[in-house]
Scaffold this active site. Structure first.
Site, PDB file in Angstrom:
ATOM      1  N   HIS A 158      44.740 -17.929  40.650  1.00 43.78           N
ATOM      2  CA  HIS A 158      43.948 -16.744  40.971  1.00 43.78           C
ATOM      3  C   HIS A 158      44.201 -16.253  42.389  1.00 43.78           C
ATOM      4  O   HIS A 158      44.108 -17.010  43.351  1.00 43.78           O
ATOM      5  CB  HIS A 158      42.459 -17.054  40.797  1.00 43.78           C
ATOM      6  CG  HIS A 158      41.568 -15.904  41.150  1.00 43.78           C
ATOM      7  ND1 HIS A 158      41.506 -14.759  40.401  1.00 43.78           N
ATOM      8  CD2 HIS A 158      40.723 -15.706  42.198  1.00 43.78           C
ATOM      9  CE1 HIS A 158      40.658 -13.911  40.961  1.00 43.78           C
ATOM     10  NE2 HIS A 158      40.160 -14.464  42.053  1.00 43.78           N
ATOM     11  N   TYR A 198      36.829  -2.931  32.094  1.00 43.45           N
ATOM     12  CA  TYR A 198      36.359  -4.303  31.942  1.00 43.45           C
ATOM     13  C   TYR A 198      35.025  -4.208  31.223  1.00 43.45           C
ATOM     14  O   TYR A 198      34.070  -3.625  31.749  1.00 43.45           O
ATOM     15  CB  TYR A 198      36.196  -4.993  33.302  1.00 43.45           C
ATOM     16  CG  TYR A 198      37.506  -5.446  33.892  1.00 43.45           C
ATOM     17  CD1 TYR A 198      37.910  -6.775  33.777  1.00 43.45           C
ATOM     18  CD2 TYR A 198      38.337  -4.548  34.558  1.00 43.45           C
ATOM     19  CE1 TYR A 198      39.114  -7.205  34.311  1.00 43.45           C
ATOM     20  CE2 TYR A 198      39.542  -4.976  35.086  1.00 43.45           C
ATOM     21  CZ  TYR A 198      39.928  -6.294  34.961  1.00 43.45           C
ATOM     22  OH  TYR A 198      41.118  -6.716  35.490  1.00 43.45           O
TER      23      TYR A 198
END
Lengths: 618, 618
Positions: free
Chosen positions: A413, A231
Site C-alpha cells: 500500500h 467507490y
C-alpha cells in the site's frame, strides 16, 4: 494513453471474415519445429485458469496460465470483433513507448503475427529475436482466439522481463489495414492498459471442511454511477449472536456483464468499540456517508481484477464473529467506468467461506513499513526516490513467539506517488528472503497476494520495507501522512499464529531531521538559519530543492537513527525504549536474480509469421 | 594470488608425453559442427599478431587476435612444459575467485578441456554454457599449443565480459593429476596474473615516408637488479643542432629472453628551460639520481607489455628537435622480476621512427581530469568512490580552433587507489561518445592506447573524466596530490592539431568545501564547530567518517561549483573567470552498451571435451 479515433469514411469497411488453417513459410519452419516440440505441453483451451478483460467493453479478453517448470506464460487472447489486427504487450507502467509487443496485423490481403517493440518515441520495430511464440489461431462464434507463449525472461534487451507482482498489459486496436509494422502509428490507436498479476503463485488448494458455509457480502442491486471512478460503500451485518468462526476462503461474485467495470472490492470489519453502525448504501465520498463508517477499516477480504479465490493455509483461518468482534461489515467496491455507461445494475461482492470448526491458528494482519508521519518526505521532481521502513530485531525479539510466525499473504500500500514496494527479511544482518516485491507496483492496483512461498519470521529477524516514489509531476515536497497527496509505505502481511504485534514500523528520528533542516539552511549562500519553529511539512515545503539538498536528505535517511513503532495496536506500544534506535545494518544483500534464458529463444526467426486468415470482407 | 608448492615425493612423476589427434565424444558432436562451421575463419597459427608471456619465466605464452566482425578473440596458448594441465582465464582484477576459466586437466589417463568458473570461495564449477571453444591442440618441439575462441560477450552471467581496456588474465599450473574439475584446489596452485589490453583497436597502418629514419633509445647493457621492482633511468641525448622532426611511429626493442621482465618503458623529453642535463644510468629512486631529472616529464613514447608499435595518424607527428625543444631524453624502464633472477643483462628500449618531412600537423598532448589539489578527496574504506574532473564548454570554446581537434590516443593515469577511468565527450548537455574507458584500470598498467575511433572535439564541447577509487585498505582519507599515497585522476589525450591548451581540468570550489567541513562538524552530536583553521588534508583526516559524512561529500562533489584550470601551461591560464563555475549538466547519458550474444553460444554442450593427449610418462 487511451485515445480513440473514428474510422475515416473514405476507408472501405474491410473486416477479416474467417480464419482458415495456418501455414508456415520456409522462414517460419522453426515455428513448426517448435510447435511439434511443445506438443506435449501445449495447453488445451480449457486450461487457462486466469482471465481478465483488457478493454472497458470486454471486446478483448485475456486468459492465461503460468508454467513454472517452463518459466513461461501461455496466453489465450479472445478478439471479439477483429478488424485489422491488434497490438498486445507489456511495458513498465502501461505506456506505449518502450513497450514489448505481440502484433497481429493485416494489410488487407495477408495477415501476420510478430514480436515487436516500440522505441522511446513510440515507433514500432520488428524484434530481432521473436519471443512471442504463436502457437495457434482459431475462429469461434465469439471471435478469434490467438494462442501464444512468452518465456518470463528472454535475455533480449528489447523484451519486457515478466516478474512477480503487477504487470501493465497494453492493447491497441488496428482499425485500418497497415502495410507494415513500421507504418503503425501508435499515437492514433484506440488502446488502453490493464494491470494484472501475471505470475500467479502455484499454490496447492488446502482441503476444505465438510461443515463449510458461505455468506455473500454483495451490493444490493446498485446502479453504477455514470462516471469514470466510483467507490461504493455498503454496510452489511452479521446475524446477532454470530459466534466465532474462521474464514478459510473467499472469492469474488461479479455480476455477469460487469466484469470490465468492477475494478476491486474489499470487505472491512468495523471497530468493536462501537455497539452499532448506521446502515449505508452509497458512494464512499458522499457527504451523506456517516462518519462512523471510517471506523470500519479491518480488512476481512480483498479482491482486485484478475485475482482468483483466496485460500487460507490449512492450519489457519481469519476469525470473525463472537465476543470482541464487531457484527458490522463494510463492503467497498471500486467501479471503473471510463466509457461512462449509464444505468448498469450491479450486485457484485465477495463470497466468504467459513467454518465453525476452528482451525489450529487464528490468522493475523501486521502492518510493516513507515509510520504515518511527515518526517519521512520525498522531494519534488524525483523519478525514483526511496524511503525505507524497518521492523527491527528488537521488536520481533520481544513480540514474536519462539516458534516464529508464518507470513502467507501480503497487500502492499502506498498513495499516488508509489511505484515500487519490496519487503525483505534479514537475519543477523544478512538478507535472506524477499517477503513480497512488486517492481511495477501501482497504487491503482492493490490486491492481497498469496505468497509463492510462506515466509517464516523468528524473534530477532528484521523486516525491511522499501518504497519507491515518483514525484516528477509535483512542485513541492510530499510528506508522509494520511492525505491522498501525502504518502504511505505499508505492507499488510497476513500471517499465523496471530500475535499481539499489530504494527512494526519506523520513521527517522525527529532530532536528526531537525539537524538536517539546520544544515540545509546553513549551506545556502547566506549561511544563516532562516527557519522559524514551524511544522515539519512547512519546513519541507520551504526547502529550496536542488540535488544537494535532495542527496543529503537521502544520506540522512540512510544514516540517522530511527523511532520504532512496535505496537500492540496503533496507540499501545510494547514496553521498552523505541527512540533513537540504530538502523539495522545489512552486511550481505540478496543477489540480484539472474534471468534464466531459454536456449530455444535464440532460435526463433527474426521475421513475422504470415497467417492465412482467409478473405477480407468488402 | 601467487603461490607455489613443491610436488610431494610420494606422487609418481607423471607427465603428458605427446599429443595425438583429438577425438570427439558424442556429447562433443556440437564442437565438430562448430569447427566445421568456423573452418573459413579459423585463424592460421601465424595469424596471432599480439603476444605476451603469462608467467615470469615465460613458460606460458599467450598469442591472440581479435575479430570485430565475429566479436570474438582467438587465443593461442603455448605451454612449454605441460604437466597435468592448466587454468587460464579472466577476472575483474586478477583474483582467482569469481573468475571465468578455461581449464585443461588430466586425471593421469585422460585429458579434458572445459569452460569453468570459480565462486567467491575459489571453488571451481563446470560452466553450464561452454563458451571457451576449443578449436585445436597441437604438439610442437617447444610445447603444446592450445587454440581456442571466446566471444567478447556470452550473456552467461558466470562469464567475464571482455571489454575495451585492461583485462586481467590469470593462469594456474596443475602439477598433479586431478580427478575432476571440482577437485582442483585453487589456493594451492602455482599461478599468477598478467594484465593486457585484449581488444586492440583495429587500425589501418598509415603509409610511412621513404625518408623515415630510426633512433633507438635503449638501456646500455644494464644488469637488471635482483629485486622484484626496479624503475631504471637512463639519460640519452639528441645530436647537437638536431632540427625539428616528426616522430611518426615507435616500437619496443626488448632484449631476447627478457620478454617477461620488461614490464613497461617510457621516453620522456626534458624541459627546454635548462641548457643541459647530467648523464645518468641507474635506478630512478637512487639517492645518486640528479634532481634535475625530475624536469624530464614530457612523454615522447610509452610502451607496456603486450602493446605493439604505436603509429601517429598520417596527418600528424610528434615534434621533437629544433629550437625550443630540449636535446635531452630520459628513458625509464620498469623491470618486474618477481623470481629475483640475478645477473640478467638488458638493452631494451624504444625505437623511434621519425621524418624530417614534417606532416601537416604537430600532435599535442592535453591533460584532462582533476587538478592536483587536496580539495578532491576519497574517504577511507570505500570500494568504489567516484571523483570527476571537467573540461568545460567555456574552456574549449576559448581554446580550441573552430575546426576542432582530433583525439587519437589516450593514456589514463591515477595513483595506487585507481580502479576505473572513463572520459566522455558531451555536447549541448548530451553525452555523445566515450573518448576512452577502462573499467578494469590498474595503476600498474598504464599504456598509451590508440583509440578505436578518432574523437573530434569542437569549441563548446565538454570532456568529463571520471575515476573510481578503492580505499578499502586505508584508514584515513586520501586527498588529491602528487604523493604516491595521494591521488590523481588524469587522462593524457594525444591529439592534433596542437593547440595552446595543455591542461583542462577542475576541482571543487574551496569555499563550498569549507561549508562541507562546517556542516560535518555541526552535524555531530555536539553541534559545535570543532575545526580550527587547519590545512585541507588535516581537515579531511580529522573527519569522523561514517556513511552520512561520506554521502554528503559525494553530494557536494556532484553539486558544488568548480574551479576550472584552462591553462596554456601548468602555470598560465587562459584569460577569463574560472572560479565558481557551474558543473556541466548532463541531460542525456550514453546508453549502457547492450551485450550482443552470439546465437551459437547457447548450443555448446555443458560437458567437458575429452582430449586424446596420448600416454602418460611414468
Amino acid at each position: 494513453m487511451q485515445s480513440s479515433r473514428s474510422k475515416p469514411c473514405s476507408c472501405p469497411s474491410l473486416k477479416l471474415r474467417e480464419v482458415a488453417s495456418m501455414y508456415f513459410t520456409m522462414v517460419a519452419a522453426f515455428l513448426v519445429i517448435l510447435v511439434v516440440a511443445l506438443q506435449g505441453s501445449v495447453p488445451r483451451e480449457s486450461d487457462f485458469p486466469y482471465k481478465v478483460p483488457l478493454d472497458p467493453q470486454g471486446l478483448l479478453e485475456l486468459s492465461w496460465n503460468v508454467s513454472y517448470p517452463e518459466q513461461a506464460v501461455h496466453f489465450q487472447l479472445l478478439i471479439r470483433e477483429l478488424q485489422f489486427g491488434l497490438l498486445f504487450g507489456m511495458s513498465d507502467r502501461g505506456e506505449f513507448e518502450n513497450a514489448d509487443l505481440a502484433v497481429l496485423w493485416s494489410d488487407g490481403h495477408n495477415s501476420y503475427f510478430g514480436d515487436a517493440w516500440s522505441d522511446a518515441k513510440g515507433q514500432l520495430h520488428m524484434d530481432s529475436q521473436q519471443d512471442y511464440q504463436l502457437l495457434g489461431a482459431r475462429r469461434a462464434p465469439e471471435g478469434l482466439y490467438l494462442l501464444f507463449r512468452r518465456a518470463f525472461s528472454t535475455c533480449d534487451p528489447k523484451d519486457y522481463l515478466i516478474e512477480d507482482g503487477t504487470v501493465h498489459l497494453i492493447y491497441g486496436i488496428l482499425e485500418k489495414p497497415v502495410r507494415s509494422l513500421q507504418a503503425i502509428n501508435i499515437s492514433a490507436l484506440h488502446g488502453g492498459l490493464q494491470r494484472v498479476q501475471l505470475l500467479k503463485p502455484n499454490i496447492s488448494i488446502p482441503e476444505l471442511p465438510s461443515d463449510m458455509k458461505t455468506m455473500e457480502i454483495t451490493a444490493p442491486d446498485v446502479v453504477i454511477p455514470s462516471q469514470e471512478t466510483t467507490y461504493w460503500c455498503y454496510m452489511a451485518e452479521l446475524p446477532a449472536g454470530f459466534p466465532k468462526h474462521h474464514i478459510i476462503m473467499y472469492e469474488p461474485v461479479v455480476t455477469a456483464g460487469n466484469e470490465a467495470l468492477v475494478h476491486h472490492m474489499e470487505v472491512f470489519q468495523c471497530a468493536a468499540e462501537f455497539d452499532s453502525f448506521p446502515h449505508y448504501n452509497g458512494p464512499c465520498d458522499s457527504k451523506m456517508k456517516p462518519d462512523r463508517l471510517n471506523y470500519c477499516r479491518h480488512v476481512l477480504a480483498a479482491w482486485a481484477m484478475g485475482a482468483q479465490a483466496f485460500y487460507y493455509p490449512e492450519e489457519a483461518g481469519l476469525a470473525f464473529g463472537g465476543p470482541g468482534s464487531s457484527r458490522y461489515l463494510r463492503l467497498e467496491i471500486h467501479y471503473h467506468n471510463p466509457l461512462v455507461f449509464k444505468g448498469r445494475r450491479d450486485s457484485s461482492g465477495i463470497r466468504l467461506y467459513y467454518t465453525a470448526t476452528l482451525r489450529p491458528y487464528d490468522a493475523g494482519i501486521m502492518e510493516l513499513g513507515l509510520v504515518y508521519t511527515p518526517v519521512m518526505a520525498i522531494p519534488p521532481g524525483e523519478d525514483n526516490f526511496i524511503l525505507t521502513g524497518y521492523c527491527t530485531d528488537k521488536c520481533t525479539q520481544l513480540a514474536l513467539p519462539a516458534a516464529g510466525i508464518r507470513i502467507f499473504a501480503s497487500q502492499l500500500h502506498t498513495h499516488l506517488a508509489g511505484r515500487e514496494v519490496v519487503t525483505v527479511l534479514s537475519r543477523d544482518g544478512r538478507e535472506r528472503q524477499v517477503v513480497n516485491a512488486d517492481r511495477h507496483y501501482s497504487p491503482h492496483f492493490q490486491e492481497i497476494r498469496m505468497l509463492k512461498e510462506v515466509v517464516a519470521v523468528f524473534p530477532g529477524d528484521e523486516l525491511i520495507t522499501t518504497c519507491t516514489y515518483n514525484t516528477e509531476d509535483r512542485s513541492r515536497a510530499t510528506v508522509g501522512g494520511f492525505g491522498i497527496l501525502e504518502e504511505m509505505c505499508v505492507n499488510y502481511v497476513h500471517y499465523y499464529p496471530q500475535t499481539q504485534l499489530e504494527l512494526c514500523k519506523s520513521a527517522v528520528d525527529p532530532g536528526y531531521l531537525h539537524r538536517y533542516f539546520n544544515l540545509v539552511n546553513r549551506f545556502n549562500d547566506e549561511e544563516v538559519c532562516m527557519c522559524p519553529q514551524v511544522s515539519v511539512p512547512q519546513q519541507f515545503y520551504s526547502i529550496p530543492w536542488n540535488t544537494f539538498n535532495r542527496d543529503v536528505l537521502k544520506s540522512l535517511y540512510s544514516f540517522a537513527p530511527i523511532s520504532v513503532h512496535c505496537n500492540k495496536s496503533s496507540a499501545v506500544r510494547f514496553p521498552g525504549n523505541w527512540e533513537k534506535q540504530p538502523l539495522p545494518s545489512i552486511t550481505e544483500r540478496l543477489p540480484e536474480p539472474v534471468p534464466h534464458c531459454p536456449p530455444a529463444a535464440g532460435a526463433q526467426p527474426a521475421a513475422p509469421v504470415p497467417l492465412k486468415l482467409g478473405q477480407l470482407r468488402r
